[in-house]
Design a protein around this motif. Structure first.
Motif, mmCIF file in Angstrom:
data_model
loop_
_atom_site.group_PDB
_atom_site.id
_atom_site.type_symbol
_atom_site.label_atom_id
_atom_site.label_comp_id
_atom_site.label_asym_id
_atom_site.label_seq_id
_atom_site.Cartn_x
_atom_site.Cartn_y
_atom_site.Cartn_z
ATOM 1 N N SER A 1 -1.335 19.091 2.230
ATOM 2 C CA SER A 1 -3.172 19.464 3.168
ATOM 3 C C SER A 1 -3.141 19.637 3.185
ATOM 4 N N ALA A 2 -5.122 20.244 3.912
ATOM 5 C CA ALA A 2 -5.743 21.256 4.656
ATOM 6 C C ALA A 2 -4.437 21.643 5.907
ATOM 7 N N ASP A 3 -4.304 20.575 6.475
ATOM 8 C CA ASP A 3 -3.310 20.692 7.801
ATOM 9 C C ASP A 3 -2.348 20.844 7.865
ATOM 10 N N GLY A 4 -2.077 21.184 6.490
ATOM 11 C CA GLY A 4 0.054 21.237 6.792
ATOM 12 C C GLY A 4 0.951 19.890 6.982
ATOM 13 N N ARG A 5 -0.488 18.995 7.217
ATOM 14 C CA ARG A 5 1.685 18.044 7.601
ATOM 15 C C ARG A 5 1.662 16.972 6.928
ATOM 16 N N ARG A 6 0.765 17.186 5.557
ATOM 17 C CA ARG A 6 1.393 16.525 4.180
ATOM 18 C C ARG A 6 1.419 16.818 2.511
ATOM 19 N N VAL A 7 2.193 16.516 2.270
ATOM 20 C CA VAL A 7 2.250 16.797 0.564
ATOM 21 C C VAL A 7 2.073 16.273 -0.445
ATOM 22 N N ALA A 8 1.910 16.306 -0.894
ATOM 23 C CA ALA A 8 1.443 15.109 -2.351
ATOM 24 C C ALA A 8 2.232 15.558 -3.694
ATOM 25 N N THR A 9 2.964 14.929 -4.499
ATOM 26 C CA THR A 9 3.979 14.843 -4.997
ATOM 27 C C THR A 9 3.144 13.889 -6.144
ATOM 28 N N GLY A 10 3.652 14.676 -7.892
ATOM 29 C CA GLY A 10 3.020 13.571 -8.692
ATOM 30 C C GLY A 10 4.517 12.978 -9.580
ATOM 31 N N GLY A 11 4.169 12.067 -10.041
ATOM 32 C CA GLY A 11 4.902 11.456 -10.863
ATOM 33 C C GLY A 11 4.622 10.635 -12.059
ATOM 34 N N SER A 12 5.041 9.690 -12.227
ATOM 35 C CA SER A 12 4.374 8.850 -14.016
ATOM 36 C C SER A 12 4.381 7.170 -12.993
ATOM 37 N N GLY A 13 3.648 6.297 -13.271
ATOM 38 C CA GLY A 13 3.168 4.943 -13.256
ATOM 39 C C GLY A 13 3.302 4.642 -12.178
ATOM 40 N N ARG A 14 4.477 3.827 -11.946
ATOM 41 C CA ARG A 14 4.089 3.105 -10.353
ATOM 42 C C ARG A 14 3.792 3.995 -9.396
ATOM 43 N N GLU A 15 4.294 4.888 -9.137
ATOM 44 C CA GLU A 15 4.664 6.100 -8.388
ATOM 45 C C GLU A 15 4.550 7.464 -8.831
ATOM 46 N N ALA A 16 2.743 7.467 -8.860
ATOM 47 C CA ALA A 16 1.728 8.406 -9.543
ATOM 48 C C ALA A 16 1.525 9.180 -9.108
ATOM 49 N N VAL A 17 1.267 9.178 -7.140
ATOM 50 C CA VAL A 17 1.415 10.383 -6.711
ATOM 51 C C VAL A 17 1.858 9.796 -5.085
ATOM 52 N N LYS A 18 2.886 10.709 -4.579
ATOM 53 C CA LYS A 18 3.341 10.149 -3.442
ATOM 54 C C LYS A 18 3.015 10.898 -1.993
ATOM 55 N N LEU A 19 2.756 10.506 -0.470
ATOM 56 C CA LEU A 19 2.342 11.385 0.015
ATOM 57 C C LEU A 19 4.120 11.596 0.843
ATOM 58 N N TRP A 20 4.143 12.602 1.561
ATOM 59 C CA TRP A 20 5.508 12.803 2.303
ATOM 60 C C TRP A 20 5.077 13.310 3.257
#
Length: 442
Positions: A359-378
């Motif tokens: 994310s632009a503020d550096g606080r979050r990371v998004a990762t891509g997976g599949s199906g029910r966990e298509a995108v996870k935010l950390w």
């Protein structure tokens, strides 16, 4: 009273009796993760509850018997409407299998025990249903791009670049001058340039201010693809699957340098840091190479983070951190000064992880997976999963945050773009007042 000899095809791992004595819930493993409901008077099988992806560790009914809570080895807790057979909420954030689960006597709080020894407390009351993403068919797998002001989303639909207003969900303009088989799009940091890369390796530069094609870049040694601008916009880095990179001066559009470091495997992911200092590349064998982006000199080779193909690399906007993901499902966070992992790499997705973005503020990371966990935010401060956004299809290799943080995009291998919008704090507070629930911890 009765006997159910084949309640489950596998050993039963959890069982619970509703407080009013009308329903028995049971779970098992390990290939079937459905929760079975049985009528406690006759033993008759009721509709199953399906949604978990691993074995059921614990079951607990609410005091009125209308809701059922389930803990699973898939690291989630689910809240079910027993009568409708519907999942009301999925509670995510545990970093390992959830073994224990108990409901407070007043029915407002859940306590869970995790395999890693952690105990967590959750709001046990039903939440609103998860927001469904807007899905758009691009025609093929692609890397779209947000303009720096977040008001425009550039999409390659059917190979042609189209500009969309994400808020209004309407097309603004088509840019056929950028080619007819575009797959990759990159905006300059100031939003004045839009660069496209097509399947043939042609790179075209479009002036957003002058509304015209500025330059077409090529290389006699083979196809190249745009990878990113330096933060000051004065250089554009392009590369190919063999690890060769070309650094372009954006004032003259002449190549500043071309490098071809040795590799033990084909390059599958590459990214230049916003400060223009580093070039990170990931290979098919799981190695991450760190190079000086100016000279092409190899600085370090890291093999400890991933065991399989490195499918995505990203830098934070201040260039102090980087992230890499692999098809073995792992996520690694890196210190760009030491070129060492910030924390031990961990498995972020049940199957493979295919894309990553800060994310632009550096606080979050998004990762891509599949199906029910298509995108996870950390959450980067804790390393914990915040939410898993379900989607359609497999291999979300392209994920991105809008610069203002209001949108998250994910594109799967079938060319379906998913667009999620994050509600504002005012919208969240209004919804909480309507529901009468306490506000979230911020």
């Amino acid at each position: 009273i009765f006997d159910i000899p084949e309640a489950h095809p596998e050993p039963i791992t959890a069982v619970a009796w509703s407080p009013n004595g009308s329903v028995i819930a049971s779970g098992s493993g390990y290939t079937s993760s459905a929760i079975r409901l049985s009528d406690a008077a006759s033993g008759r099988r009721l509709s199953p509850l399906e949604g978990h992806t691993s074995w059921i560790c614990r079951l607990a009914f609410s005091n009125d018997g209308l809701r059922l809570y389930s803990a699973s080895a898939d690291q989630t807790i689910r809240l079910w409407d027993v009568e409708q057979g519907k999942c009301l909420a999925t509670l995510r954030g545990s970093q390992d299998e959830v073994y224990g689960l108990v409901l407070s006597p007043d029915g407002t709080t859940l306590a869970s025990a995790c395999k890693d020894g952690g105990i967590s407390f959750w709001d046990a009351r039903p939440r609103r249903e998860e927001q469904q993403p807007r899905v758009m068919a691009l025609g093929a797998s692609a890397f779209p791009a947000f303009a720096p002001d977040s008001r425009v989303l550039a999409l390659p639909i059917g190979g042609t670049v189209r500009l969309f207003d994400p808020a209004a969900a309407k097309e603004i303009e088509q840019l056929p001058a950028l080619g007819t088989d575009v797959r990759i799009l990159v905006y300059s940091p100031d939003g004045t340039l839009l660069v496209s890369g097509d399947t043939g390796g042609k790179v075209r530069v479009w002036s957003c201010d002058e509304r015209r094609l500025v330059r077409e870049l090529g290389d006699p040694n083979g196809p190249i693809y745009p990878m990113g601008f330096r933060a000051d916009g004065r250089q554009l880095l392009s590369g190919d699957r063999q690890g060769r990179s070309v650094l372009w001066d954006t004032r003259t559009w002449q190549p500043v340098r071309t490098s071809m470091p040795k590799r033990e495997s084909r390059v599958m992911a590459a990214k230049v840091s916003p400060d223009g200092r580093l070039l990170a590349t990931g290979t098919g064998t799981g190695s991450v190479y760190w190079l000086d982006a100016e000279t092409g000199q190899l600085l370090a080779t890291r093999t400890e983070a991933h065991r399989h193909l490195v499918s995505g690399i990203a830098f934070s906007h201040d260039s102090t951190r980087a992230a890499s993901v692999s098809e073995d499902g792992t996520l690694a966070l890196w210190d760009t000064s030491s070129l060492q992992p910030l924390i031990p790499p961990f498995k972020g997705h049940t199957l493979g992880a295919h894309g990553v973005a800060f994310s632009a503020d550096g606080r979050r990371v998004a990762t891509g997976g599949s199906g029910r966990e298509a995108v996870k935010l950390w959450d980067l401060s804790t390393g914990r999963e915040l939410v898993a956004l379900p989607g359609q299809g497999f291999m979300f290799f392209s994920v991105a945050f809008s610069p203002d943080g209001q949108w998250v995009t994910g594109c799967n291998s079938e060319g379906q773009l998913h667009l999620w919008r994050a509600p504002s704090w005012a919208e969240i507070e209004a919804a909480e007042k309507q529901e009468g629930s306490p506000g979230p911890e911020r």
